[in-house]
Write a protein that holds these residues in place. Structure first.
Motif, PDB file in Angstrom:
ATOM      1  N   UNK A   2       7.609 -11.151   1.897  1.00 48.31           N
ATOM      2  CA  UNK A   2       8.998 -10.694   1.844  1.00 48.31           C
ATOM      3  C   UNK A   2       9.962 -11.596   2.588  1.00 48.31           C
ATOM      4  N   UNK A   3       9.437 -12.502   3.404  1.00 43.55           N
ATOM      5  CA  UNK A   3      10.298 -13.334   4.240  1.00 43.55           C
ATOM      6  C   UNK A   3      10.655 -12.582   5.508  1.00 43.55           C
ATOM      7  N   UNK A   4      11.247 -13.294   6.458  1.00 42.73           N
ATOM      8  CA  UNK A   4      11.648 -12.648   7.712  1.00 42.73           C
ATOM      9  C   UNK A   4      12.629 -11.502   7.436  1.00 42.73           C
ATOM     10  N   UNK A   5      12.414 -10.408   8.111  1.00 44.56           N
ATOM     11  CA  UNK A   5      13.264  -9.240   7.902  1.00 44.56           C
ATOM     12  C   UNK A   5      13.169  -8.328   9.117  1.00 44.56           C
ATOM     13  N   UNK A   6      14.250  -7.622   9.374  1.00 42.95           N
ATOM     14  CA  UNK A   6      14.247  -6.615  10.436  1.00 42.95           C
ATOM     15  C   UNK A   6      13.377  -5.417  10.069  1.00 42.95           C
ATOM     16  N   UNK A   7      13.017  -5.295   8.798  1.00 45.16           N
ATOM     17  CA  UNK A   7      12.249  -4.148   8.333  1.00 45.16           C
ATOM     18  C   UNK A   7      10.738  -4.356   8.395  1.00 45.16           C
ATOM     19  N   UNK A   8      10.283  -5.548   8.763  1.00 44.54           N
ATOM     20  CA  UNK A   8       8.847  -5.836   8.758  1.00 44.54           C
ATOM     21  C   UNK A   8       8.079  -4.857   9.640  1.00 44.54           C
ATOM     22  N   UNK A   9       8.551  -4.579  10.844  1.00 46.85           N
ATOM     23  CA  UNK A   9       7.830  -3.665  11.740  1.00 46.85           C
ATOM     24  C   UNK A   9       7.693  -2.272  11.128  1.00 46.85           C
ATOM     25  N   UNK A  10       8.763  -1.785  10.493  1.00 48.69           N
ATOM     26  CA  UNK A  10       8.691  -0.478   9.837  1.00 48.69           C
ATOM     27  C   UNK A  10       7.684  -0.508   8.690  1.00 48.69           C
ATOM     28  N   UNK A  11       7.666  -1.607   7.943  1.00 47.54           N
ATOM     29  CA  UNK A  11       6.733  -1.720   6.825  1.00 47.54           C
ATOM     30  C   UNK A  11       5.285  -1.791   7.307  1.00 47.54           C
ATOM     31  N   UNK A  12       5.049  -2.476   8.414  1.00 50.26           N
ATOM     32  CA  UNK A  12       3.694  -2.522   8.980  1.00 50.26           C
ATOM     33  C   UNK A  12       3.240  -1.102   9.302  1.00 50.26           C
ATOM     34  N   UNK A  13       4.100  -0.329   9.924  1.00 50.36           N
ATOM     35  CA  UNK A  13       3.745   1.051  10.248  1.00 50.36           C
ATOM     36  C   UNK A  13       3.515   1.875   8.989  1.00 50.36           C
ATOM     37  N   UNK A  14       4.319   1.643   7.950  1.00 51.42           N
ATOM     38  CA  UNK A  14       4.130   2.352   6.682  1.00 51.42           C
ATOM     39  C   UNK A  14       2.769   2.038   6.067  1.00 51.42           C
ATOM     40  N   UNK A  15       2.350   0.779   6.143  1.00 49.23           N
ATOM     41  CA  UNK A  15       1.032   0.390   5.623  1.00 49.23           C
ATOM     42  C   UNK A  15      -0.060   1.169   6.336  1.00 49.23           C
ATOM     43  N   UNK A  16       0.010   1.244   7.658  1.00 51.06           N
ATOM     44  CA  UNK A  16      -1.021   1.946   8.411  1.00 51.06           C
ATOM     45  C   UNK A  16      -0.982   3.443   8.166  1.00 51.06           C
ATOM     46  N   UNK A  17       0.188   4.025   8.069  1.00 53.15           N
ATOM     47  CA  UNK A  17       0.274   5.459   7.778  1.00 53.15           C
ATOM     48  C   UNK A  17      -0.347   5.766   6.424  1.00 53.15           C
ATOM     49  N   UNK A  18      -0.066   4.930   5.439  1.00 54.82           N
ATOM     50  CA  UNK A  18      -0.653   5.126   4.107  1.00 54.82           C
ATOM     51  C   UNK A  18      -2.167   4.980   4.169  1.00 54.82           C
ATOM     52  N   UNK A  19      -2.641   3.976   4.881  1.00 54.58           N
ATOM     53  CA  UNK A  19      -4.085   3.779   5.011  1.00 54.58           C
ATOM     54  C   UNK A  19      -4.740   4.988   5.680  1.00 54.58           C
ATOM     55  N   UNK A  20      -4.161   5.494   6.758  1.00 54.65           N
ATOM     56  CA  UNK A  20      -4.743   6.639   7.463  1.00 54.65           C
ATOM     57  C   UNK A  20      -4.742   7.894   6.586  1.00 54.65           C
ATOM     58  N   UNK A  21      -3.713   8.051   5.797  1.00 54.81           N
ATOM     59  CA  UNK A  21      -3.635   9.225   4.916  1.00 54.81           C
ATOM     60  C   UNK A  21      -4.647   9.154   3.775  1.00 54.81           C
ATOM     61  N   UNK A  22      -5.093   7.946   3.448  1.00 55.97           N
ATOM     62  CA  UNK A  22      -6.000   7.768   2.324  1.00 55.97           C
ATOM     63  C   UNK A  22      -7.426   7.426   2.768  1.00 55.97           C
ATOM     64  N   UNK A  23      -7.780   7.758   3.978  1.00 54.78           N
ATOM     65  CA  UNK A  23      -9.115   7.452   4.482  1.00 54.78           C
ATOM     66  C   UNK A  23     -10.222   8.098   3.644  1.00 54.78           C
ATOM     67  N   UNK A  24      -9.922   9.203   2.996  1.00 48.84           N
ATOM     68  CA  UNK A  24     -10.944   9.861   2.180  1.00 48.84           C
ATOM     69  C   UNK A  24     -11.338   9.013   0.970  1.00 48.84           C
ATOM     70  N   UNK A  25     -10.533   7.990   0.634  1.00 47.49           N
ATOM     71  CA  UNK A  25     -10.839   7.096  -0.487  1.00 47.49           C
ATOM     72  C   UNK A  25     -11.542   5.818  -0.029  1.00 47.49           C
ATOM     73  N   UNK A  26     -11.755   5.684   1.270  1.00 49.01           N
ATOM     74  CA  UNK A  26     -12.366   4.481   1.818  1.00 49.01           C
ATOM     75  C   UNK A  26     -13.840   4.415   1.429  1.00 49.01           C
ATOM     76  N   UNK A  27     -14.239   3.236   0.932  1.00 47.08           N
ATOM     77  CA  UNK A  27     -15.647   3.042   0.538  1.00 47.08           C
ATOM     78  C   UNK A  27     -16.299   2.074   1.490  1.00 47.08           C
TER      79      UNK A  27
END
Length: 76
Positions: free
Chosen positions: A51-76
């Motif tokens: 995405x290039x440098x952005x002020x939103x990168x930190x928020x997006x990193x947190x969004x990635x982890x929240x999505x991953x944690x919510x979908x742990x039941x799909x982890x293989x």
């Protein structure tokens, strides 16, 4: 100096990905901290490259982890 309330002194017994996945599925706060410590630099780099440098990168990193944690039941 670390901000108040930030927990970084947990013993982290997750030396490999399989144990980390087991800890995450079990809801271990130590596993969550370990996953963050291990993978957030990679996620940040990938998002910045994509995405290039952005002020939103930190928020997006947190969004990635929240999505991953919510979908742990799909982890293989």
């Amino acid at each position: 100096m670390k901000p108040a309330g930030v927990l970084r002194s947990l013993p982290v017994p997750y030396a490999d990905d399989a144990r980390l996945a087991e800890g995450l599925r079990a809801g271990s706060p130590q596993a969550v901290a370990s996953a963050w410590d291990r993978f957030h630099p990679l996620v940040r780099r990938l998002l910045t490259r994509t995405l290039g440098p952005s002020d939103e990168i930190e928020d997006l990193v947190q969004d990635v982890f929240l999505t991953a944690y919510r979908r742990l039941d799909h982890l293989r």
